[in-house]
Design an enzyme around this catalytic site. Structure first.
Site, mmCIF file in Angstrom:
data_model
loop_
_atom_site.group_PDB
_atom_site.id
_atom_site.type_symbol
_atom_site.label_atom_id
_atom_site.label_comp_id
_atom_site.label_asym_id
_atom_site.label_seq_id
_atom_site.Cartn_x
_atom_site.Cartn_y
_atom_site.Cartn_z
ATOM 1 N N GLU A 142 0.273 -0.700 0.274
ATOM 2 C CA GLU A 142 0.096 -0.093 0.211
ATOM 3 C C GLU A 142 0.732 1.010 0.229
ATOM 4 O OE1 GLU A 142 -3.359 0.953 -0.080
ATOM 5 O OE2 GLU A 142 -3.256 2.151 -0.478
ATOM 6 N N VAL A 161 3.001 3.439 -3.270
ATOM 7 C CA VAL A 161 2.327 4.460 -4.072
ATOM 8 C C VAL A 161 1.775 5.918 -3.685
ATOM 9 C CG1 VAL A 161 0.997 5.555 -5.872
ATOM 10 C CG2 VAL A 161 1.701 3.306 -6.204
ATOM 11 N N ILE A 208 -1.504 7.913 1.485
ATOM 12 C CA ILE A 208 -2.980 8.001 0.697
ATOM 13 C C ILE A 208 -3.521 6.205 0.345
ATOM 14 C CG2 ILE A 208 -4.788 8.060 -0.630
ATOM 15 C CD1 ILE A 208 -3.016 11.029 -1.338
ATOM 16 N N GLY A 236 6.780 11.267 3.933
ATOM 17 C CA GLY A 236 7.076 11.578 4.713
ATOM 18 C C GLY A 236 7.086 10.770 5.839
ATOM 19 N N GLY A 295 1.925 7.349 -0.446
ATOM 20 C CA GLY A 295 2.141 8.093 1.080
ATOM 21 C C GLY A 295 1.285 7.290 1.575
ATOM 22 N N GLY A 337 14.722 19.623 3.147
ATOM 23 C CA GLY A 337 14.350 18.067 3.286
ATOM 24 C C GLY A 337 13.703 17.487 2.390
ATOM 25 N N ASP A 353 9.530 9.240 -10.393
ATOM 26 C CA ASP A 353 9.398 8.681 -9.438
ATOM 27 C C ASP A 353 7.486 8.862 -9.736
ATOM 28 O OD1 ASP A 353 9.613 7.946 -6.195
ATOM 29 O OD2 ASP A 353 8.165 9.395 -6.851
ATOM 30 N N LYS A 366 5.180 5.069 -9.581
ATOM 31 C CA LYS A 366 3.779 4.875 -9.379
ATOM 32 C C LYS A 366 2.795 4.898 -10.625
ATOM 33 C CE LYS A 366 5.932 8.084 -5.316
ATOM 34 N NZ LYS A 366 5.871 9.177 -5.324
#
Ligand code: HSE
Length: 402
Positions: free
Chosen positions: A123, A126, A130, A296, A128, A181, A195, A199
């Site tokens: 999960e 892709v 969500i 994150g 993060g 960051g 990236d 995804k």
């Protein structure tokens, strides 16, 4: 239930934190306390309580029958792939956040999991935090998916948002993202669209049931987007977003990552800063929107731990339907019909050239000296490229989406 974490970086340490902070409520949902028994990392973490659980040899985890679930948060294809294969073959379910691994080896690992009657869950690979993999797999099964369009990269969305709101250049916005960051020292994978490409490859394989290799997807990043482009976008009331799209077409499936201009009525228009948004269109349910933090430590760990809980509460029964290794037929990008925003240098003579080439264009007044901008009528990508090649002074082209 004992869990092992491979890779104690941003996400791996987040997984340990989520399991600790929500220990009781997680135990209630999982039906057991989820205990981290081992953390695999090459580094030492003196002073961090994790040090007691730290191992440097992956076989300690593989040979311990108490470990039922292995979390892979190392990133990269190797050695993650070898370790995941070892875990699945040893009868342990694997939960990963690693999009490179899933995009490259997804079918193989799902098949291996099936063979050993365990689960391979991803999960967090892709979007993060969500939820998008499980909705596609378990909730949207009555539909045929017609389109998936996502803002799937927080770094580039942050950069584009800053450029739009502060009028700064790409380079300045990238520097700010790095200082905060949000962008890595080598930002290539994000700013060149790779990236987001990985995804959308995963989501498309899952939604359409056949392998999409990310290398086959047309990928264009945001490095050529300028502060001047945003003067026009602001004058038009549009946003420029890095969209990762796959769409069912008559002659196959379009798949593309590129900066696209979208209007205020587009569902992804208001997805700002580091947030991600994913629009899914089903042939029965119509449009669905998913929104949240796509990166994150804690948001991504939230998705990882949700997979761990799913596996713990329904051991070995959560295996996702695999997709076929047969390649999804990708349609020729040249046949994709849309409008194009174009900037050209010069004055009336060049305007006459633009009109001769593109027909009835709509000029945009952004007050930029020495150049002009316009929107073409809808035409195929191939048609646009042919017409643009025949005229002088084209400074920029950005695709448009209604
Ligand atoms: N750099 C990625 C992003 C991290 O900005 O979305 C999550 O994959």
């Amino acid at each position: 239930m004992k869990v092992a974490i491979m890779g104690y970086g941003t996400i791996g340490s987040g997984v340990a934190a989520v399991l600790e902070r929500n220990r009781e409520s997680i135990a209630g949902k999982a039906g057991d306390v989820l205990e981290v028994k081992y953390v695999l990392d090459l580094r030492e973490f003196p002073g961090d309580p994790v040090q007691e659980k730290l191992v440097h040899d992956v076989d300690v985890i593989m040979n311990d029958p108490e470990v039922a679930i292995v979390v892979e948060t190392m990133g990269g294809v190797e050695p993650a792939c070898t370790f995941v294969k070892k875990a699945l073959s040893a009868g342990k379910s694997v939960v990963t956040s690693n999009k490179a691994l899933v995009a490259k080896k997804g079918t193989e690992l799902l098949d291996l999991a099936k063979e050993h009657q365990v689960s391979f869950l991803f999960e967090a690979s892709v979007g993060g935090g969500i939820p998008i993999i499980r909705p596609l797999n378990q909730c949207l099964t009555a539909d045929e998916i017609m389109e998936i369009t996502g803002i799937l990269n927080g770094t580039t969305n942050y950069i584009l948002t800053k450029m739009a709101t502060e009028g700064i250049t790409f380079e300045t916005a990238l520097k700010q993202a790095q200082d905060k960051g949000y962008a890595e020292k080598d930002p290539t994978a994000d700013v060149e669209g790779h990236d987001a490409g990985r995804k959308i490859a995963i989501l498309s394989s899952l939604a359409y049931g056949s392998q999409v290799d990310f290398e086959d997807i047309y990928m264009e990043g945001i490095t050529k987007i300028t502060d001047t482009d945003f003067r026009y976008a602001n004058a038009m009331g549009t946003a420029i977003r890095l969209l990762a799209t796959s769409r069912r077409a008559e002659n196959g499936f379009y798949a593309m990552v590129a900066p696209v201009m979208i209007g205020a009525d587009h569902p992804l228009y208001s997805v700002n800063d580091v947030f991600n948004g994913i629009l899914v269109v089903g042939n029965m349910v119509d449009k669905l929107m998913f929104y949240g933090r796509g990166a994150g430590s804690l948001p991504t760990a939230s998705a990882v731990v949700a997979d761990v809980i799913e596996e713990a509460s329904h051991p070995h029964t959560t295996l996702l339907t695999s997709w076929s290794t047969k390649k999804l037929p990708l349609a020729d990008m040249g046949t994709w019909v849309r409008k194009f925003f174009v900037r050209m240098s010069g004055g009336p003579e060049q305007k006459a050239q633009a009109e001769a080439a593109f027909g009835n264009v709509e000029y945009i007044d952004a007050g930029v000296p020495g150049e002009f901008g316009f929107v073409t009528p809808a035409m195929s990508e191939a048609d646009y490229q042919k017409k643009a090649a025949g005229i002088q002074g084209v400074l920029q082209m950005i695709r448009m989406e209604a």
